[in-house]
Design an enzyme around this catalytic site. Structure first.
Site, PDB file in Angstrom:
ATOM      1  N   PHE A  11      11.880 -70.250  17.357  1.00 40.53           N
ATOM      2  CA  PHE A  11      13.278 -70.607  17.143  1.00 40.53           C
ATOM      3  C   PHE A  11      13.510 -71.170  15.748  1.00 40.53           C
ATOM      4  O   PHE A  11      14.623 -71.074  15.225  1.00 40.53           O
ATOM      5  CB  PHE A  11      13.757 -71.563  18.225  1.00 40.53           C
ATOM      6  CG  PHE A  11      13.806 -70.922  19.585  1.00 40.53           C
ATOM      7  CD1 PHE A  11      14.229 -69.607  19.741  1.00 40.53           C
ATOM      8  CD2 PHE A  11      13.411 -71.613  20.719  1.00 40.53           C
ATOM      9  CE1 PHE A  11      14.269 -69.000  20.992  1.00 40.53           C
ATOM     10  CE2 PHE A  11      13.449 -71.018  21.969  1.00 40.53           C
ATOM     11  CZ  PHE A  11      13.870 -69.713  22.102  1.00 40.53           C
ATOM     12  N   ASP A  12      12.483 -71.743  15.126  1.00 43.06           N
ATOM     13  CA  ASP A  12      12.592 -72.079  13.704  1.00 43.06           C
ATOM     14  C   ASP A  12      12.825 -70.812  12.892  1.00 43.06           C
ATOM     15  O   ASP A  12      13.646 -70.785  11.971  1.00 43.06           O
ATOM     16  CB  ASP A  12      11.317 -72.780  13.226  1.00 43.06           C
ATOM     17  CG  ASP A  12      11.384 -74.290  13.352  1.00 43.06           C
ATOM     18  OD1 ASP A  12      12.478 -74.859  13.180  1.00 43.06           O
ATOM     19  OD2 ASP A  12      10.347 -74.909  13.628  1.00 43.06           O
ATOM     20  N   VAL A  13      12.062 -69.769  13.206  1.00 35.78           N
ATOM     21  CA  VAL A  13      12.196 -68.514  12.473  1.00 35.78           C
ATOM     22  C   VAL A  13      13.561 -67.889  12.720  1.00 35.78           C
ATOM     23  O   VAL A  13      14.238 -67.448  11.778  1.00 35.78           O
ATOM     24  CB  VAL A  13      11.062 -67.542  12.864  1.00 35.78           C
ATOM     25  CG1 VAL A  13      11.283 -66.171  12.217  1.00 35.78           C
ATOM     26  CG2 VAL A  13       9.707 -68.105  12.458  1.00 35.78           C
ATOM     27  N   GLY A  64      16.167 -69.788  10.892  1.00 39.26           N
ATOM     28  CA  GLY A  64      16.100 -69.458   9.470  1.00 39.26           C
ATOM     29  C   GLY A  64      16.777 -68.133   9.168  1.00 39.26           C
ATOM     30  O   GLY A  64      17.518 -68.003   8.177  1.00 39.26           O
ATOM     31  N   ASP A  92      10.759 -77.335  16.863  1.00 39.42           N
ATOM     32  CA  ASP A  92      10.855 -76.092  17.609  1.00 39.42           C
ATOM     33  C   ASP A  92      10.398 -76.253  19.053  1.00 39.42           C
ATOM     34  O   ASP A  92      11.015 -75.698  19.968  1.00 39.42           O
ATOM     35  CB  ASP A  92      10.012 -75.009  16.915  1.00 39.42           C
ATOM     36  CG  ASP A  92      10.058 -73.674  17.630  1.00 39.42           C
ATOM     37  OD1 ASP A  92      10.915 -72.846  17.285  1.00 39.42           O
ATOM     38  OD2 ASP A  92       9.233 -73.456  18.543  1.00 39.42           O
TER      39      ASP A  92
END
Length: 377
Positions: free
Chosen positions: A171-173, A176, A143
């Site tokens: 940005f991972d979230v 996802g 991220d």
């Protein structure tokens, strides 16, 4: 219209979770929260985040606990033929596969989309990568790297300070969540056509999408945004202001709200400040005038006054304070997954009932149950 089952809207959907760390596990946790059966296939060493401590709870990293409730764990070594055969059997019975290996990393195991979909065209297969499967396939998907190259760090931080990352792997979230959206769309399309799909999500594309107005400023307006600290490039006042004891955030989104703000704090504004354009052109003067008025009371007092006046405002709280406020507002933010306190699933339904959350599993804790499901016992 069919009423969703009590087990959740996704009851009966089986997800083979071959992902680890954050974007993939967050995606599969959301699916599990909604009632899907999620089988988390881990290496014998387990998801790395199990050991990302401190902080921890009963020996498990709270990072792992944050994104792995509502799953079953089985530990399998892809390089061991017998274990790989079990992985393939799990995948063969799944409706959805979610993986975040480097692009091409599952080809040698026969677990890539092309191989699996050839035998099961109805499979929904989601791949999450850092920078896509073409020119960026070899780049590691962290991220922080996405925050750096997307421009996020260039617009975060004080104007005279250094580029700064957001305080969470945002940005991972977002990736996802994009993967969840794609999976649900593919499942809906499968209901109509009988065919599955390959859902592809990457951190950089999710980052650029998540930059919304800042990215649009560049691609549609030809403007390269910069760092404004806590200010907004298009709205004013829209930032923290010092009250008598500490700062309070004021977020004025339109001219009517500014009129109410001026009245609430006893400010006689310059007529040119009546429009957003005028306030943006006179930011320094507007800020000075507001600071002078806000110095008369503490932040909590102003919060009560501004809330009553219909002016968007908020005290700056710690995470603990944010949880406490959500509780005060009746949002019930914390629930138990087994004996593990966890943040409640954020979506509410009028008709569907979500299952009670299940604690994040210990490594390989559900081996016997998964093998029984496969008919191995």
């Amino acid at each position: 219209m069919t009423t969703p089952p009590e087990g959740g809207p996704l009851a009966g959907v089986v997800v083979a979770d071959l992902s680890r760390v954050l974007a993939g596990p967050y995606c599969t946790m959301m699916l599990g929260d909604l009632g899907a059966t999620v089988i988390k296939v881990e290496s014998p060493q387990g998801d790395e985040t199990r050991t990302w401590v401190p902080p921890e709870r009963d020996g498990s990293g709270t990072y792992f606990l944050s994104v792995n409730r509502d799953k079953q764990s089985i530990a399998l070594d892809f390089s061991a033929p017998d274990d790989l055969a079990l992985v393939r059997r799990i995948v063969d019975r799944a409706d959805v596969v979610v993986q975040n290996f480097k692009p091409g990393g599952l080809v040698r195991f026969g677990l890539d989309y092309e191989t699996l979909s050839a035998a099961r065209p109805e499979l929904v297969y989601a791949s999450i990568s850092g920078f896509g499967s073409t020119g960026g396939a070899d780049l590691p998907g962290y991220d922080l790297l996405a925050q750096a190259v997307s421009g996020m760090m260039s617009v975060t931080g004080s104007p005279d300070g250094e580029p700064t990352k957001v305080g969470v792997a945002v940005f991972d979230v977002i990736a996802g969540l994009h993967a969840v959206t794609g999976i649900l769309a593919a499942l809906r399309a499968r209901d109509l056509t009988g065919r599955g799909d390959h859902v592809e999500v990457n951190l950089l594309s999710s980052a650029l999408s998540g930059l919304v107005n800042q990215a649009s400023a560049y691609v549609a307006g030809g403007v390269e945004p910069g760092r404004l600290g806590n200010a907004h490039p298009s709205l004013y006042p829209y930032e923290p202001f010092p009250a008598r004891d500490r700062e309070i955030v004021i977020a004025v989104g339109n001219d009517a709200q500014f009129a109410r703000l001026a009245d609430a704090v006893g400010l006689e504004p310059d007529p040119s400040w009546a429009t957003m354009r005028g306030r943006n052109l006179a930011r320094a003067d507007v800020r000075a005038a507001l600071i002078e008025r806000l110095a008369a009371r503490d932040a909590d007092e102003w919060f009560a006054v501004l809330r009553a006046a219909g002016v968007p405002a908020a005290p700056i709280l710690s995470i603990g304070g944010g949880v406490a406020l959500a509780e005060e507002l009746g949002l019930a933010p914390v629930t138990l997954a087994g004996d593990v306190p966890t943040i409640r699933h954020p979506i509410g339904f009028a008709n569907a009932t979500l299952p009670d959350p299940v604690a994040p599993p210990a490594l390989d804790a559900d081996r016997a149950a998964v093998l029984e499901w496969l008919g191995e016992q």
